[in-house]
Structures are given as structure tokens and as C-alpha cells.
Design an enzyme around this catalytic site. Structure first.
Site, mmCIF file in Angstrom:
data_model
loop_
_atom_site.group_PDB
_atom_site.id
_atom_site.type_symbol
_atom_site.label_atom_id
_atom_site.label_comp_id
_atom_site.label_asym_id
_atom_site.label_seq_id
_atom_site.Cartn_x
_atom_site.Cartn_y
_atom_site.Cartn_z
ATOM 1 C CG HIS A 1 64.788 45.385 59.716
ATOM 2 N ND1 HIS A 1 63.785 46.312 59.824
ATOM 3 C CD2 HIS A 1 65.860 46.054 59.211
ATOM 4 C CE1 HIS A 1 64.224 47.483 59.400
ATOM 5 N NE2 HIS A 1 65.479 47.350 59.023
ATOM 6 C CG ASP B 1 60.348 45.788 60.105
ATOM 7 O OD1 ASP B 1 61.356 45.216 60.535
ATOM 8 O OD2 ASP B 1 60.358 46.979 59.702
#
Ligand code: UDP
Length: 468
Positions: A25, A120
């Protein structure tokens, strides 16, 4: 005739970036941050504190040292009083979501004011109100394939039907895309109460609040899926999907392994002669499977570079190579193989002319890096989105996938003989090599000046600049 000067152009936007936990991520966010910074945007990088892995802390520090103009906002996350899993990455996803509101004061006080948030997918629901209070758009960044994103977006609908993942089903239908074989569905999706499932479902429900979804993929890699999702066939209320990949890599953090410098070892190997083996940043294979893999590498007869991890979180990786693989194996293979314990700079490895194939779990960053370099992949998915990603890899012509190997983690142990055979197939398949090379050319074209991905990225920046 008026001689009033034209107004000065609006300044480039100020983007606040909020990644979630894990290198898979963090990496795309650092790449986007570098891209924004190189276009003179003001960039604020928000990171949760403490980070789960040592790799995350090391890469954040290294990135900031290379990009001194980037502001760093660290925020302390509040962990769950009643954890429902022992996976530290999922717990951090949850903790970040729980703490996102704490960001409002520092973002509201930013100068120049924040123009947009890029966050995200894992915080899509909680960041929506922060962005609304700031009066700025939020763009979600997805760190997976477009195909898996369709499944995530449609997950709340699937979960509303208790039999949607029944074990006698052969496939799962998501409108607009080819059916997903039941074997590719992440096992936790069968349990609506699993933290992984509930995080995805909760954030999918909030996606319509995002201004757009930035995705590390490119049109030529997933053309039908991108067309389906962007024409509203998957869900009607999704924001536009904006393919901007493969994301540009920037100067990487290169680490030396104990046994010497693997990159200079690669310099001494013939072109396309080495098989590179790595399963990303957070996959721990069983010791039994590691043994079989070592056997397979030896049987294949190929040179190899193996970046090996034995724990989900790097801080806990205490295994010693000699006791793990045995001195006889290390001795027998020392003239043609290197095993790196811990971290290897994958973008530099994949770029090296000596690499001829990549045995990989199909974490999406790895897939995009292999695509960018045109390196053929032997897909060996381990968990999460990786089987769906493996389907994409195979369809795009970037790799081969032995479905009977199932899920690596928690699945059957695949024997060395079979692994060796498959590695030979990977390294000797000339047709595959040609197709992978073509993928690499398409990937480079997408991000070159005037390329499709670059255009999409420029349009987002243009919009945010005009709004400023
Ligand atoms: N990576 C690396 N060296 C390693 C392990 C991982 O450079 O030893 C990088 C890899 O290049 C990728 C990221 O870390 O950019 C891992 O993300 P991916 O989505 O491939 O897999 P995950 O680690 O999330 O399973």
C-alpha cells in the site's frame, strides 16, 4: 486596446496523500508522491504511527531524504480495544480508519490549503467526512487489479445474498466482467464477519463519495474490465476509474544482503539467464514449502536470485538461512544461485538484463513492475487478491499460472519436481517471452509523454489546478 496583464496561472495543487498499512500500500503512494512532486505540486505525506513493518519505516525515511520538499504528517493511530484478528496489517487498516478524523486540524491548517486528498481504498469511508469538512475532493487509490476492484465494488451486493459464495458454486458473477472462478475468491469473503471482508465491504459502500479512483493499471493490460467498469456495467454509481499505471518508479532503497551485493552478482550473469523468486513483502511460506521450492530451483538447473522471507512482519523474521535451507543446498548452488534474506530492491532486480523470469505471488505492485519491465511471470498466488490478479496476468500474456497449486498459504505443499518443471517452462517459453516483451512496450508507451496513463494523470492535475 487594454494593456492589463493576463492573470498569473493558478499554482499547482496541494495534495495530501494517505496510504494504508504494508509495503504493497505504501509503495504506490510513494510513487504517486514522487510524480506529484516532480510536477511542482505541494505534497503532504500522511503516515500512521507506529508503522507495522521495519520496511515501511525505512522506506518512508529514505523517501523523505530524497524528496525534502515533501511535508510529512505523522499521526498516532488508535488501536482496537477488541481485536478480531491477529493479522497486524488488517489491525492497522482498522486502526487507521478509526483515527482518520484526527487529521482534520492539521489538514485544515495547511498552507497552502489542501486542494485534494489521495487516500487508500481502505480508508474510503472514514476519509469521506474529513474531505467534505475541508471542502476538497477525495480520490481513492486502489492497490489492486481492475478485475479485483470490480469484485470489491460489487462485494456488498454479493454479501446481501447468503448463498453467493456457496461451496457448490463454480463461479461468481459480477456484472460486466467474465465470471470469477470460485477458487479465485479470497477465502475470507465467505465470512462476512471476517475483518478483511468487512473492511472491503464498508469502504466499497462509500466509494460513490470519491471524486475518482486512481488505479495502478493501464488500458492495454485490462481493456475489457476498464471499459466495463467505466461504462457503469459493474455498478452504476461508481466514480470514474482512472488508470495511471504502471506507476513510475523512483530511486529505490538498495540494501546489501549479508552474502554480498546481489545486483553486482546479477551483473556477472548472462542476459535473461536468472529466475527471480519473491513473494512480496508480507508472505511467509511454510518451512516445508520453502524446502520444496529450494529443491525445485535446484532441479530446474537455472540460475536464481531468491529473496526469501519467513514471517509476515519483517521485524519477526529471525530464521537463519543455513538452518532453513541447509548448508549442503547453499554449497551445491553457490555458483549459480543467490538467496537474499529479508529485502531486495525488486525494481532494480526486475530491470536487470540478467533476469529472464519471475516466480511471484501476484501482489499487484509486483505485477505492474513485471509488466513495466516485460519480465515473464510464473504466478503462484498465496492469498487475498492474488488469484484474481493471476488470472489477469495470464490473460494479458505476461505469465503462466498453474491453477492446481491452489492458494500457497494454507494450501497444498507443491513438490520440488513440479516446481522445477514449471520454472523450466517459464524460462524456455519463447512465445511467452515475446508476449511479455510486448506488455513491457505497451506499459512504457502508456506512461511516456502523450501516453494514455500519463494523459489521465495530467487531466486530474489540470482539474485540481484549475479548481485552485
Ligand atoms: N518489494 C521489494 N523487495 C522485497 C519485497 C517487496 O522491493 O523484498 C516491493 C515490491 O517491489 C512491491 C512491494 O514491495 O513494490 C510489494 O507489493 P506487492 O503488491 O507486490 O505485494 P505485497 O507485499 O503487498 O504482498
Amino acid at each position: 486596446m487594454s494593456n492589463t496583464a493576463a492573470p498569473p496561472p493558478p499554482p499547482p495543487p496541494h495534495i495530501a496523500l494517505l496510504p494504508s498499512a504494508g509495503m504493497g500500500h505504501l509503495t504506490p503512494f510513494l510513487r504517486v508522491a514522487a510524480m506529484l512532486s516532480s510536477r511542482n505540486c505541494t505534497v503532504s505525506l500522511i503516515t500512521a504511527c507506529p508503522s507495522v513493518s521495519a520496511a515501511e519505516s525505512a522506506h518512508i525515511s529514505f523517501f523523505l531524504s530524497q524528496h525534502p520538499k515533501v511535508n510529512h504528517i505523522e499521526f498516532q493511530v488508535i488501536s482496537s480495544p477488541n481485536p478480531t484478528t491477529d493479522d497486524p496489517f488488517f489491525l492497522q487498516f482498522e486502526a487507521t480508519t478509526r483515527s482518520v478524523h484526527l487529521l482534520y486540524p492539521s489538514l485544515a491548517a495547511s498552507s497552502p490549503p489542501v486542494s485534494a486528498i489521495f487516500s487508500d481504498f481502505a480508508v474510503a469511508s472514514s476519509i469521506a467526512s474529513v474531505a467534505a469538512d475541508l471542502g476538497v475532493p477525495n480520490y481513492s487509490i486502489f492497490t489492486t487489479s481492475c478485475r479485483f476492484s470490480c469484485l470489491m465494488a460489487y462485494l456488498p451486493t454479493l454479501l446481501s445474498n447468503p448463498s453467493c459464495f456457496a461451496s457448490d458454486l463454480k463461479e461468481v458473477n459480477v456484472p460486466g466482467i467474465t465470471p470469477l472462478p470460485i477458487g479465485s475468491i479470497p477465502p475470507p469473503f465467505k465470512n462476512p464477519y471476517h475483518l478483511f471482508t468487512s473492511i472491503i465491504a464498508t469502504n466499497s459502500r462509500a466509494l460513490s463519495k470519491s471524486k475518482g479512483i486512481l488505479m495502478n493499471t493501464f488500458e492495454d493490460f485490462e481493456p475489457e474490465t476498464l471499459a466495463a467498469i467505466n461504462s457503469g456495467m459493474v455498478l452504476e454509481n461508481l466514480p470514474p476509474i482512472l488508470p495511471i499505471g504502471p506507476l513510475d518508479t523512483f530511486e529505490a532503497k538498495k540494501e546489501q544482503d549479508e552474502d554480498g551485493d546481489y545486483l553486482s552478482w546479477l551483473d556477472r550473469q548472462p542476459a535473461e539467464s536468472v529466475v527471480y523468486v519473491s513473494f512480496g513483502s508480507r508472505t511467509a511460506m511454510s518451512n516445508e514449502q520453502i524446502k520444496e521450492l529450494s529443491d525445485g530451483l535446484e532441479r530446474s538447473g537455472y540460475r536464481f536470485l531468491w529473496v526469501l522471507k519467513t514471517s509476515k512482519v519483517d521485524k519477526e523474521d529471525k530464521e537463519d538461512l543455513k538452518s532453513l535451507l541447509g548448508e549442503p543446498f547453499l554449497d551445491r548452488t553457490k555458483s549459480r544461485g543467490v538467496v537474499v534474506k529479508g529485502w531486495g530492491s525488486q525494481q532494480d532486480i526486475l530491470e536487470h538484463a540478467a533476469i529472464g523470469g519471475f516466480v511471484n505471488h501476484c501482489g499487484w505492485n509486483s505485477v505492474m513492475e513485471a509488466a513495466q519491465k516485460g519480465v515473464p511471470v510464473l504466478a503462484w498466488p498465496q492469498h487475498g487478491d492474488q488469484s484474481v490478479n493471476a488470472e489477469v496476468v495470464e490473460k494479458a500474456g505476461l505469465g503462466i499460472w498453474e491453477r492446481s497449486w491452489g492458494w500457497g498459504v494454507g494450501g497444498v505443499v507443491v513438490g520440488g519436481e513440479e516446481i522445477g518443471r514449471k520454472i523450466v517452462e517459464l524460462m524456455e517459453d519463447k512465445k511467452l517471452r515475446g508476449l511479455a516483451r510486448k506488455v513491457g512496450e505497451d506499459a512504457k508507451e502508456a506512461t511516456a509523454t502523450g501516453g494514455k496513463s500519463q494523459k489521465v494523470f495530467n487531466e486530474v492535475l489540470e482539474y485540481l489546478t484549475q479548481k485552485n
